[in-house]
Design a protein around this motif. Structure first.
Motif, PDB file in Angstrom:
ATOM      1  N   VAL A 181       0.846  -1.202   0.000  1.00  0.00           N
ATOM      2  CA  VAL A 181       0.000   0.000   0.000  1.00  0.00           C
ATOM      3  C   VAL A 181       0.880   1.251   0.000  1.00  0.00           C
ATOM      4  O   VAL A 181       1.941   1.271   0.620  1.00  0.00           O
ATOM      5  N   VAL A 182       0.416   2.259  -0.715  1.00  0.00           N
ATOM      6  CA  VAL A 182       0.999   3.598  -0.686  1.00  0.00           C
ATOM      7  C   VAL A 182      -0.149   4.581  -0.491  1.00  0.00           C
ATOM      8  O   VAL A 182      -1.171   4.488  -1.179  1.00  0.00           O
ATOM      9  N   GLY A 183       0.005   5.488   0.483  1.00  0.00           N
ATOM     10  CA  GLY A 183      -1.063   6.439   0.771  1.00  0.00           C
ATOM     11  C   GLY A 183      -0.541   7.852   0.989  1.00  0.00           C
ATOM     12  O   GLY A 183       0.662   8.082   1.148  1.00  0.00           O
ATOM     13  N   ASP A 184      -1.473   8.776   1.014  1.00  0.00           N
ATOM     14  CA  ASP A 184      -1.117  10.190   1.172  1.00  0.00           C
ATOM     15  C   ASP A 184      -2.252  10.885   1.911  1.00  0.00           C
ATOM     16  O   ASP A 184      -3.368  10.990   1.383  1.00  0.00           O
ATOM     17  N   VAL A 185      -1.978  11.330   3.133  1.00  0.00           N
ATOM     18  CA  VAL A 185      -2.946  12.097   3.905  1.00  0.00           C
ATOM     19  C   VAL A 185      -2.769  13.569   3.548  1.00  0.00           C
ATOM     20  O   VAL A 185      -1.637  14.063   3.468  1.00  0.00           O
ATOM     21  N   THR A 186      -3.865  14.270   3.321  1.00  0.00           N
ATOM     22  CA  THR A 186      -3.776  15.688   2.947  1.00  0.00           C
ATOM     23  C   THR A 186      -3.112  16.492   4.059  1.00  0.00           C
ATOM     24  O   THR A 186      -3.309  16.235   5.242  1.00  0.00           O
ATOM     25  N   GLY A 187      -2.315  17.493   3.653  1.00  0.00           N
ATOM     26  CA  GLY A 187      -1.665  18.362   4.625  1.00  0.00           C
ATOM     27  C   GLY A 187      -0.304  17.843   5.030  1.00  0.00           C
ATOM     28  O   GLY A 187       0.168  16.795   4.579  1.00  0.00           O
ATOM     29  N   HIS A 188       0.324  18.619   5.915  1.00  0.00           N
ATOM     30  CA  HIS A 188       1.628  18.268   6.447  1.00  0.00           C
ATOM     31  C   HIS A 188       1.618  18.510   7.949  1.00  0.00           C
ATOM     32  O   HIS A 188       0.665  19.025   8.500  1.00  0.00           O
ATOM     33  N   GLY A 189       2.702  18.128   8.562  1.00  0.00           N
ATOM     34  CA  GLY A 189       2.837  18.380   9.972  1.00  0.00           C
ATOM     35  C   GLY A 189       2.451  17.179  10.823  1.00  0.00           C
ATOM     36  O   GLY A 189       2.162  16.075  10.343  1.00  0.00           O
ATOM     37  N   LEU A 190       2.430  17.431  12.124  1.00  0.00           N
ATOM     38  CA  LEU A 190       2.222  16.351  13.082  1.00  0.00           C
ATOM     39  C   LEU A 190       0.848  15.718  12.944  1.00  0.00           C
ATOM     40  O   LEU A 190       0.705  14.497  13.055  1.00  0.00           O
ATOM     41  N   ARG A 191      -0.159  16.537  12.669  1.00  0.00           N
ATOM     42  CA  ARG A 191      -1.510  15.986  12.562  1.00  0.00           C
ATOM     43  C   ARG A 191      -1.615  15.005  11.400  1.00  0.00           C
ATOM     44  O   ARG A 191      -2.205  13.917  11.543  1.00  0.00           O
ATOM     45  N   ALA A 192      -1.055  15.357  10.256  1.00  0.00           N
ATOM     46  CA  ALA A 192      -1.092  14.460   9.104  1.00  0.00           C
ATOM     47  C   ALA A 192      -0.321  13.185   9.399  1.00  0.00           C
ATOM     48  O   ALA A 192      -0.744  12.074   9.015  1.00  0.00           O
ATOM     49  N   ALA A 193       0.828  13.304  10.087  1.00  0.00           N
ATOM     50  CA  ALA A 193       1.613  12.109  10.400  1.00  0.00           C
ATOM     51  C   ALA A 193       0.865  11.190  11.361  1.00  0.00           C
ATOM     52  O   ALA A 193       0.883   9.955  11.212  1.00  0.00           O
ATOM     53  N   VAL A 194       0.185  11.763  12.351  1.00  0.00           N
ATOM     54  CA  VAL A 194      -0.581  10.937  13.296  1.00  0.00           C
ATOM     55  C   VAL A 194      -1.732  10.231  12.582  1.00  0.00           C
ATOM     56  O   VAL A 194      -2.009   9.040  12.809  1.00  0.00           O
ATOM     57  N   MET A 195      -2.415  10.946  11.683  1.00  0.00           N
ATOM     58  CA  MET A 195      -3.519  10.331  10.950  1.00  0.00           C
ATOM     59  C   MET A 195      -3.022   9.220  10.038  1.00  0.00           C
ATOM     60  O   MET A 195      -3.656   8.163   9.898  1.00  0.00           O
ATOM     61  N   MET A 196      -1.866   9.460   9.403  1.00  0.00           N
ATOM     62  CA  MET A 196      -1.273   8.426   8.571  1.00  0.00           C
ATOM     63  C   MET A 196      -0.971   7.175   9.391  1.00  0.00           C
ATOM     64  O   MET A 196      -1.229   6.047   8.965  1.00  0.00           O
ATOM     65  N   SER A 197      -0.432   7.363  10.592  1.00  0.00           N
ATOM     66  CA  SER A 197      -0.136   6.213  11.453  1.00  0.00           C
ATOM     67  C   SER A 197      -1.402   5.462  11.835  1.00  0.00           C
ATOM     68  O   SER A 197      -1.428   4.212  11.848  1.00  0.00           O
ATOM     69  N   GLN A 198      -2.461   6.203  12.097  1.00  0.00           N
ATOM     70  CA  GLN A 198      -3.729   5.541  12.453  1.00  0.00           C
ATOM     71  C   GLN A 198      -4.294   4.772  11.269  1.00  0.00           C
ATOM     72  O   GLN A 198      -4.830   3.657  11.439  1.00  0.00           O
ATOM     73  N   LEU A 199      -4.195   5.340  10.057  1.00  0.00           N
ATOM     74  CA  LEU A 199      -4.684   4.629   8.879  1.00  0.00           C
ATOM     75  C   LEU A 199      -3.880   3.355   8.639  1.00  0.00           C
ATOM     76  O   LEU A 199      -4.442   2.297   8.305  1.00  0.00           O
ATOM     77  N   ARG A 200      -2.579   3.454   8.791  1.00  0.00           N
ATOM     78  CA  ARG A 200      -1.749   2.265   8.590  1.00  0.00           C
ATOM     79  C   ARG A 200      -2.098   1.183   9.597  1.00  0.00           C
ATOM     80  O   ARG A 200      -2.225  -0.007   9.259  1.00  0.00           O
ATOM     81  N   THR A 201      -2.282   1.584  10.848  1.00  0.00           N
ATOM     82  CA  THR A 201      -2.637   0.599  11.878  1.00  0.00           C
ATOM     83  C   THR A 201      -4.013  -0.005  11.606  1.00  0.00           C
ATOM     84  O   THR A 201      -4.215  -1.227  11.751  1.00  0.00           O
ATOM     85  N   ALA A 202      -4.955   0.840  11.199  1.00  0.00           N
ATOM     86  CA  ALA A 202      -6.300   0.336  10.904  1.00  0.00           C
ATOM     87  C   ALA A 202      -6.263  -0.628   9.728  1.00  0.00           C
ATOM     88  O   ALA A 202      -6.958  -1.679   9.737  1.00  0.00           O
TER      89      ALA A 202
END
Length: 577
Positions: free
Chosen positions: A390-411
């Protein structure tokens, strides 16, 4: 008419004088000229009597000659000469000529002068002439006095005018000097402001505080300082640093600029200190690097000449303040970047090594800003032996985008344990993201490989299409209709797509930061990726997939700075041989 008188004594001289006066009057000789004639004749007759002997006075009238240009009509000639028997014989005669504007009968002009009445008249006439001359002389004296007073007043006026002109010239020179001074001050102020603006731009252009500290002396030496020393407190740490001037220590403790020299500097906003024991012969200006909490350090400068201009000192203090802001921002950026890179690396897991499948991934942060974003890749095995990439891209940058990306990967990993196709997994991620973060969106592409299945199943949600290279060298873009972005406020079921996958095939999954450029869009970038992937042979991809990943990135990232993160995941199905 000619008349002659013999003169041997004073009586004859008087009679001759009176006759000459009456004759001049008869012929209309002006009183002033007549008096001048009689006076001159009297003086000459006295001289003759003094010498003694017999003398002869001759009066003769005649026409005016060219020798007497002032005369008009006739003239009267008077000649006094010695007789032949006189001791003074041989001397040149005395002569005088006066104009005769009028003429009278000769008989009247030759009247005898022995008559007492005529003598009295002649005497009174002489007095009248003298009175007239004195009157004329008095008038001339009054006129001279008048002109003298007028001249004096004129001289006083001229002197006053010269004084006024001198004062005006002095005022004009002072005005010119003031104008030159103001122009010079304005030019110096413009020069300082230009330097301050340019230097500030140079200092704030860098996000590396070491570079800012290095550039500061280059900007100031030699025009505004002979030497520059930047003392940053955190650089020394626990290690013993070089000795610093006492004024620099005072500046660090008080947060106020200090001037160390044998004489006060008189610099605005700067406190005076005794000369430094380290450099007693050289004045030092110690300016703290201020922040909201405490100074970052101290900048110590020595003057380019004997001392600083007060305006230059003000400019140096302002430049140091701006340099402090730039250093503080750079240090904060460096600190945040280190945290971001640590967090980003922690979120990117190591790739598995499933049988028959080789994986290689690259993640590159954007070339500016904090190196943390929402791009991510992952690969893991499912319980049935399949492999999810899988390759994904959460909109935006910064800590919030990184945390959301981590949650999506875990989910995704949690959902994949229960099985499910790529389309089903993306549908569940869409529902998860919509309920968890309604204002955050993401794109993703998932590919599923299974060793017992000669096909590959994939699905995409708002993501750039995968690029597939088959063993025969052909490259195709898997552009089947994808689903919408994850997290948008609508219900959707994301569809699976299947494509044959013979051994030796290579699939490229990526984020838009690899292929999209603002000026060109995304399609030319996808074509360049397909061309780069097609340039590698199956044997090269099988032997060195990691090196092939670097080779694919190199031409795609050589054009300019990237505005977004870059993520690339290569999946190579090994050959049967």
């Amino acid at each position: 008419m000619t008349r002659t008188w013999q003169i041997t004594d004073v009586t004859e001289a008087a009679r001759a004088r009176i006759a000459a006066a009456r004759l001049a009057t008869a012929y209309g000789v002006p009183p002033l000229e007549r008096t001048r004639l009689v006076a001159s004749l009297s003086a000459q007759l006295r001289l003759c009597l003094t010498k003694g002997g017999a003398w002869r006075l001759t009066l003769e009238t005649g026409a005016a000659s060219r020798a007497t240009p002032d005369a008009t009509g006739s003239v009267l000639h008077a000649v006094v000469a010695p007789d032949r028997d006189t001791a003074a014989a041989g001397q040149p005669p005395w002569r005088v000529t006066v104009p005769c504007p009028e003429g009278v009968p000769v008989a009247e002009a030759e009247a005898a002068v022995d008559d007492p009445a005529l003598l009295a008249e002649a005497l009174l006439g002489a007095d009248e002439d003298t009175a007239l001359v004195l009157e004329r002389l008095s008038e001339q004296e009054h006129l001279v006095d008048f002109h003298r007073e007028e001249l004096q007043q004129t001289n006083q006026g001229v002197v006053a005018l010269h004084a006024e002109l001198d004062a005006a010239g002095r005022a004009q020179r002072e005005a010119f000097a003031a104008e030159r001074k103001a122009r010079t001050e304005a030019e110096n102020a413009r020069r300082r402001l230009t330097f301050l603006a340019n230097a500030s731009a140079v200092l704030t252009a860098s996000l590396d505080h070491h570079e800012i500290v290095r550039r500061l002396p280059e900007l100031l030496v030699p025009e505004y300082a002979a030497s520059v020393d930047v003392w940053l407190f955190e650089q020394e740490g626990e290690r013993p640093g070089p000795a610093h001037p006492a004024a620099a220590v005072v500046a660090a403790r008080t947060g106020r600029p200090q001037y160390a020299a044998a004489a006060p500097g008189g610099l605005p906003g700067v406190e005076d200190q005794p000369p430094s024991a380290l450099e007693p012969e050289r004045p030092l200006l110690c300016i703290p690097l201020p922040t909201r909490q405490a100074p970052l350090g101290v900048v110590t400068l020595s003057p380019p000449g004997e001392r600083w201009d007060p305006d230059d000192a003000v400019m140096l203090i302002e430049l140091t303040r701006r340099a402090s802001i730039a250093i503080d921002h750079a240090q904060r950026y460096q600190h945040n970047r280190d945290i971001a890179e640590t967090l980003q690396r922690a979120l990117l897991t190591e790739l598995p090594a499933p049988p028959g499948l080789a994986l290689a991934a690259r993640y590159l942060p954007a070339t500016h800003g904090l190196n943390i974003g929402g791009d991510w890749y992952d690969a893991f095995r499912q319980p049935d032996g399949g492999t999810i990439a899988v390759v994904g891209d959460v909109t935006g940058h910064g800590l919030r985008a990184a945390v959301m990306m981590s949650q999506l990967r875990t989910a995704l990993r949690a959902y994949a344990v229960d099985g499910g196709s790529p389309g089903r997994l993306l549908t569940r991620l869409h529902t998860f993201l919509h309920h968890l973060q309604p204002d955050l969106f993401a794109t993703a592409v998932i590919a599923r490989f299974h060793p017992d299945d000669p096909t590959m199943t994939w699905a995409a949600a708002g993501h750039p299409p995968p690029v597939l290279r088959t063993p025969d060298g052909r490259v195709q873009t898997l552009d089947a209709k994808p689903g919408a972005m994850l997290g948008i406020p609508l219900r959707q079921e994301i569809t699976d797509h299947t494509v044959p996958l013979p051994p030796g095939s290579t699939l490229a999954l990526y984020t838009d930061g690899l292929v999209e450029r603002r000026a060109l869009g995304i399609d030319p970038g996808i074509a360049r990726l397909a061309e780069a992937l097609g340039g590698f042979g199956s044997a090269q991809l099988e032997a060195d997939l990691e090196g092939s990943a670097d080779g694919i990135l190199r031409p795609l990232l050589s054009d300019s700075q990237r505005d977004d993160d870059v993520c690339l995941l290569l999946c190579h199905l090994r050959g049967s041989g």
